[in-house]
Design a protein around this motif. Structure first.
Motif, PDB file in Angstrom:
ATOM      1  N   VAL B 408       7.034  -1.356   9.233  1.00 54.98           N
ATOM      2  CA  VAL B 408       6.297  -0.508   8.310  1.00 54.98           C
ATOM      3  C   VAL B 408       5.733   0.674   9.094  1.00 54.98           C
ATOM      4  O   VAL B 408       5.164   0.486  10.167  1.00 54.98           O
ATOM      5  CB  VAL B 408       5.155  -1.317   7.635  1.00 54.98           C
ATOM      6  N   VAL B 410       3.013   3.204   9.192  1.00 58.62           N
ATOM      7  CA  VAL B 410       1.705   3.426   8.574  1.00 58.62           C
ATOM      8  C   VAL B 410       1.154   4.793   8.989  1.00 58.62           C
ATOM      9  O   VAL B 410       1.125   5.125  10.170  1.00 58.62           O
ATOM     10  CB  VAL B 410       0.707   2.317   8.962  1.00 58.62           C
ATOM     11  N   VAL B 428      -0.158  -5.741   0.667  1.00 56.19           N
ATOM     12  CA  VAL B 428      -0.645  -4.396   0.972  1.00 56.19           C
ATOM     13  C   VAL B 428      -2.037  -4.505   1.617  1.00 56.19           C
ATOM     14  O   VAL B 428      -2.348  -3.817   2.590  1.00 56.19           O
ATOM     15  CB  VAL B 428      -0.703  -3.556  -0.321  1.00 56.19           C
ATOM     16  N   ILE B 445       4.004   3.567  -1.175  1.00 59.99           N
ATOM     17  CA  ILE B 445       4.938   2.687  -0.483  1.00 59.99           C
ATOM     18  C   ILE B 445       6.343   3.262  -0.576  1.00 59.99           C
ATOM     19  O   ILE B 445       6.787   3.652  -1.656  1.00 59.99           O
ATOM     20  CB  ILE B 445       4.941   1.288  -1.141  1.00 59.99           C
ATOM     21  N   THR B 469      10.854  -1.602   0.129  1.00 61.61           N
ATOM     22  CA  THR B 469      10.434  -0.415   0.868  1.00 61.61           C
ATOM     23  C   THR B 469      11.378  -0.100   2.010  1.00 61.61           C
ATOM     24  O   THR B 469      11.955  -0.997   2.626  1.00 61.61           O
ATOM     25  CB  THR B 469       9.006  -0.590   1.431  1.00 61.61           C
ATOM     26  N   PHE B 473       4.397   3.875   4.511  1.00 60.07           N
ATOM     27  CA  PHE B 473       3.162   3.283   4.003  1.00 60.07           C
ATOM     28  C   PHE B 473       2.069   4.326   4.241  1.00 60.07           C
ATOM     29  O   PHE B 473       1.472   4.387   5.304  1.00 60.07           O
ATOM     30  CB  PHE B 473       2.900   1.987   4.789  1.00 60.07           C
TER      31      PHE B 473
END
Lengths: 179, 604
Positions: B408, B410, B428, B445, B469, B473
């Protein structure tokens, strides 16, 4: 049908090509006249529009007068139809949008050779040009669009007869064209 | 096109062009790579260079111009010795990129989008450059610069004014951090390079397909197609050649995991590709690297060379007769749409990146109309891990329908932006806690084409069951205006629409205009209804996924954050899209009129 619908038409910054195409419905014009009555339109030369059911507008908005006429239509017509490329997108007149209005006026009226004592016309009778040409929907709310440059007589006929009969107008394949 | 007023190409330049074309074997399907080199060498692709290339490649000039004009990093006219592009993702903006760009324009006496009069520099914006965790970011002549500040912008302006060559700029400007915050089976792996391949060569092609299928691995580019099924279909598809393509055109704003994988796990990526080649019977592979990651090209070439030297690529890999495979890196040139697999293949073939009609799908008719397995960078890594661990063990990680782990990316309003690896099924909320986000209003997302998740849905889980996804994020706290977030995304789609189909080309622009109308204080309820109509046209009639998802940011923010829109509306039923009286000002000035007829009221 109990009461004839009232229809008004006008051309703003357009070439009257859409009106010519409207006349291309030919003898069906007589059928149409059984169903509708014309208010302000080049067909009868009425100068101002009264309360109407349908307003058909060709051309975009290029000057202050266009704005006034468009507003008169919007105020009086229950349904406004933008017809043709110029009304929908600005079309050919909007080609001037990438030029600065002041330099256009300067070139045409002041610096172009052969102009004796040229000046930029400033009579209050004349409508002032907007700095850009705009599609109708940017100035008033538009209910329907008939694309085409111009749309064919058949497309206009189909659209109007649908509308008059109370059907949601549907041009469909063959009639809907953008050029 | 207007003639460019440059000096004529001299003999040495022509010789250079000749050599460049020869390096690419006068193959017109390598056009994009050739144009890249011309652009890097001369700063733009001149008319003369176009003419010479057309002759040497035996293709029409129009084809060269049409390709060059498609990609935003290629220029047919001089664009300045220094071409500065500010990354314009919402995360860059949240870090102050707009003020920095304005500052730089002032320092260099220049307007955005224009080339300075002395031809020294141009400044503009570009779509997300994949440095969201260390922004604001920019590209200078294609090289990424991170962590911009007023101080840094001042230094850069000075370097440009002094015409300091890019190679002599402080190395710290170009430092790109990996920012790995949480590792799992992928980022934490301790495999030696070649280890997985050794085992797989013994097991054989069929076994690889079986294991990948049984592992439940699904594509990590967002769509989640079962990888084993894809490889099997490609393997079974008849064709002269089979191809493997790694999609590293990581253009979805807010995504930067592939950059980190290519920096830290390049061997695993290539290992996965080689496994795939063995499985589908390919002898040629491509890594499609997005132009924004140009700086990774040399390190990746070095890794490829090391693998060739170790017989992990090349002829008879690891001594297995007939197992021949090599990988070529193809550099993109700033077109988001090329992340769509069929557009990517068109681009690989040296054409404009316009998506193809599907079906047929690339597994049967891909590169050069031959069976092609296209997978995401992360997918290849995960496939290698699945083969190494075995299907059962791999499947035990994650959830029932989403096995394995997910990287992910971020960014946004949090204390620790960067890369986090989680087993699928993570909520989440957990991610928000780990990255130190407080007072979070929403999370976007999987980028602009993905889903906007508001606070009351933070218990939703990443995975194909709920929130699929590609990895982005983006975190927004309660100081952020979700309307502006959506507007930024809408501008992004309008810019990146390839222009091939009318619903998307026109629809994304109209959506942009309507959002701008609302932003400028001319919006009404009528405009929200118009947005609704546009969304339906885009979703139902667009040629590819770009148009279909372009309205997602608006749909989702309208659903969850409607007041952010409504606060901006005028209460009237309709308002003109622009200032009517203001647009007469120029004519008033020129005619000297100020009578009543020379004015328009906003409404009647």
């Amino acid at each position: 049908m109990s009461k004839k619908l009232r229809v008004a038409t006008t051309s703003l910054a357009g070439c009257f090509g859409c009106h010519m195409s409207f006349l291309d419905i030919d003898e069906r014009l007589l059928t149409l006249l059984d169903l509708v009555e014309f208010d302000r339109s080049p067909i009868n030369d009425i100068k101002h529009c009264g309360p109407c059911d349908i307003g058909i507008i060709e051309g975009g908005v290029c000057n202050a007068e266009n704005v006034h006429v468009l507003r008169e239509f919007r105020k009086n017509c229950k349904i406004i139809i933008a017809i043709g490329a110029c009304a929908i997108n600005g079309g050919l007149p909007a080609q001037r949008n990438h030029l600065d209005l002041a330099s256009c006026l300067t070139e045409v009226y002041l610096t172009e050779p052969g102009l004796a004592h040229g000046h930029i016309p400033n009579d209050p009778e004349l409508p002032l040009p907007l700095d850009k040409v705009h599609p109708l929907y940017e100035v008033v709310k538009i209910d329907y669009y008939i694309p085409g440059c111009p749309p064919s007589g058949d497309a206009i006929w189909k659209f109007l007869t649908d509308l008059i009969a109370g059907r949601t107008p549907e041009l469909g394949h063959g009639l809907i064209k953008y050029d | 096109m207007l003639p460019d007023n440059e000096t004529r190409i001299n003999d040495s330049a022509e010789l250079w062009l000749d050599q460049a074309v020869t390096r690419y074997e006068s193959d017109s399907s390598r056009l994009l790579q050739i144009l890249h080199e011309v652009q890097e060498r001369f700063g733009h692709i001149s008319q003369q260079a176009t003419g010479i290339l057309a002759e040497k490649l035996d293709i029409p000039r129009a084809r060269i111009e049409s390709v060059a004009s498609f990609y935003s990093f290629l220029h047919l006219k001089p664009h300045g010795e220094y071409r500065v592009l500010f990354s314009d993702n919402i995360t860059d903006r949240m870090l102050g990129s707009e003020a920095l760009m304005e500052q730089m324009c002032q320092l260099l006496w220049l307007q955005p989008g224009k080339v300075s009069e002395d031809g020294l520099v141009s400044i503009n914006t570009t779509s997300c450059t994949g440095m969201c965790d260390q922004g604001p970011a920019m590209l200078v002549n294609g090289r990424a610069i991170t962590r911009l500040s007023h101080q840094r912008v001042q230094e850069i302006a000075q370097l440009i004014r002094n015409r300091t060559p890019l190679a002599d700029w402080p190395a710290d400007f170009f430092r790109v951090e990996d920012n790995i915050r949480r590792s799992g089976l992928l980022l934490g792996n301790t495999l030696a390079y070649g280890e997985v391949l050794h085992a797989a060569v013994t097991a054989g092609a069929q076994q690889i397909v079986e294991v990948v299928k049984a592992s439940g691995l699904r594509g990590r580019g967002g769509a989640g197609f079962p990888t084993g099924q894809k490889w099997e279909a490609c393997r079974n598809a008849p064709g002269k050649e089979h191809y493997v393509v790694c999609n590293a055109d990581e253009g979805e704003p807010g995504t930067f995991k592939d950059r980190v994988l290519l920096t830290r796990q390049a061997d695993l990526v290539f290992e996965g590709m080689t496994l795939c080649a063995l499985a589908v019977g390919a002898s040629k592979g491509f890594l499609y690297l997005r132009g924004e990651y140009r700086y990774l090209l040399e390190p990746l070439h070095a890794v490829l060379q090391r693998r060739r030297d170790s017989n992990l690529l090349g002829i008879s890999i690891l001594g297995k007769p007939g197992f021949d495979f090599d990988i070529e890196i193809h550099l993109g040139a700033g077109a988001y749409i090329c992340g769509e697999e069929s557009a990517l293949i068109e681009s690989l073939e040296g054409k404009r990146g316009v998506p193809r009609s599907r079906p047929p799908f690339p597994v049967t008719h891909g590169y050069m109309q031959q069976p092609t397995a296209v997978d995401n960078v992360e997918t290849f890594c995960q496939a290698a891990l699945a083969v190494q661990m075995g299907a059962e063990k791999y499947r035990a990680i994650g959830t029932e329908k989403s096995s394995g782990s997910k990287l992910v990316s971020v960014s946004g309003d949090c204390a620790y932006p960067g890369i986090y690896e989680y087993p699928f099924g993570v909520t989440v909320r957990e991610i928000l806690q780990d990255c130190g986000a407080v007072n979070t209003r929403a999370v976007q997302i999987s980028g602009p084409s993905g889903v906007c998740v508001p606070e009351n849905e933070f218990n939703r889980k990443l995975g194909f069951e709920d929130l699929p996804t590609a990895g982005a994020f983006m975190v927004f706290d309660d100081s952020r205006d979700m309307f502006e977030v959506a507007r930024n995304y809408v501008h992004f789609f309008a810019h990146e629409s390839c222009g091939f189909c009318t619903p998307c080309r026109v629809g994304t622009s109209m959506l942009k205009q309507t959002m701008d109308k609302i932003a400028n204080g001319h919006g009404t309820k009528h405009d929200l209804r118009e947005i609704d109509k546009l969304d339906r046209v885009l979703q139902n009639t667009s040629h590819c996924g770009l148009g279909r998802t372009a309205c997602n940011p608006v749909l989702h923010t309208l659903k969850h954050f409607r007041p952010a829109y409504e606060n901006r509306l005028k209460s009237l039923d309709f308002k003109p899209a622009f200032d009517l009286d203001g647009s007469l000002a120029r004519a008033r000035q020129m005619t000297g009129r100020d009578d009543a007829g020379a004015h328009l009221k906003e409404t009647e």
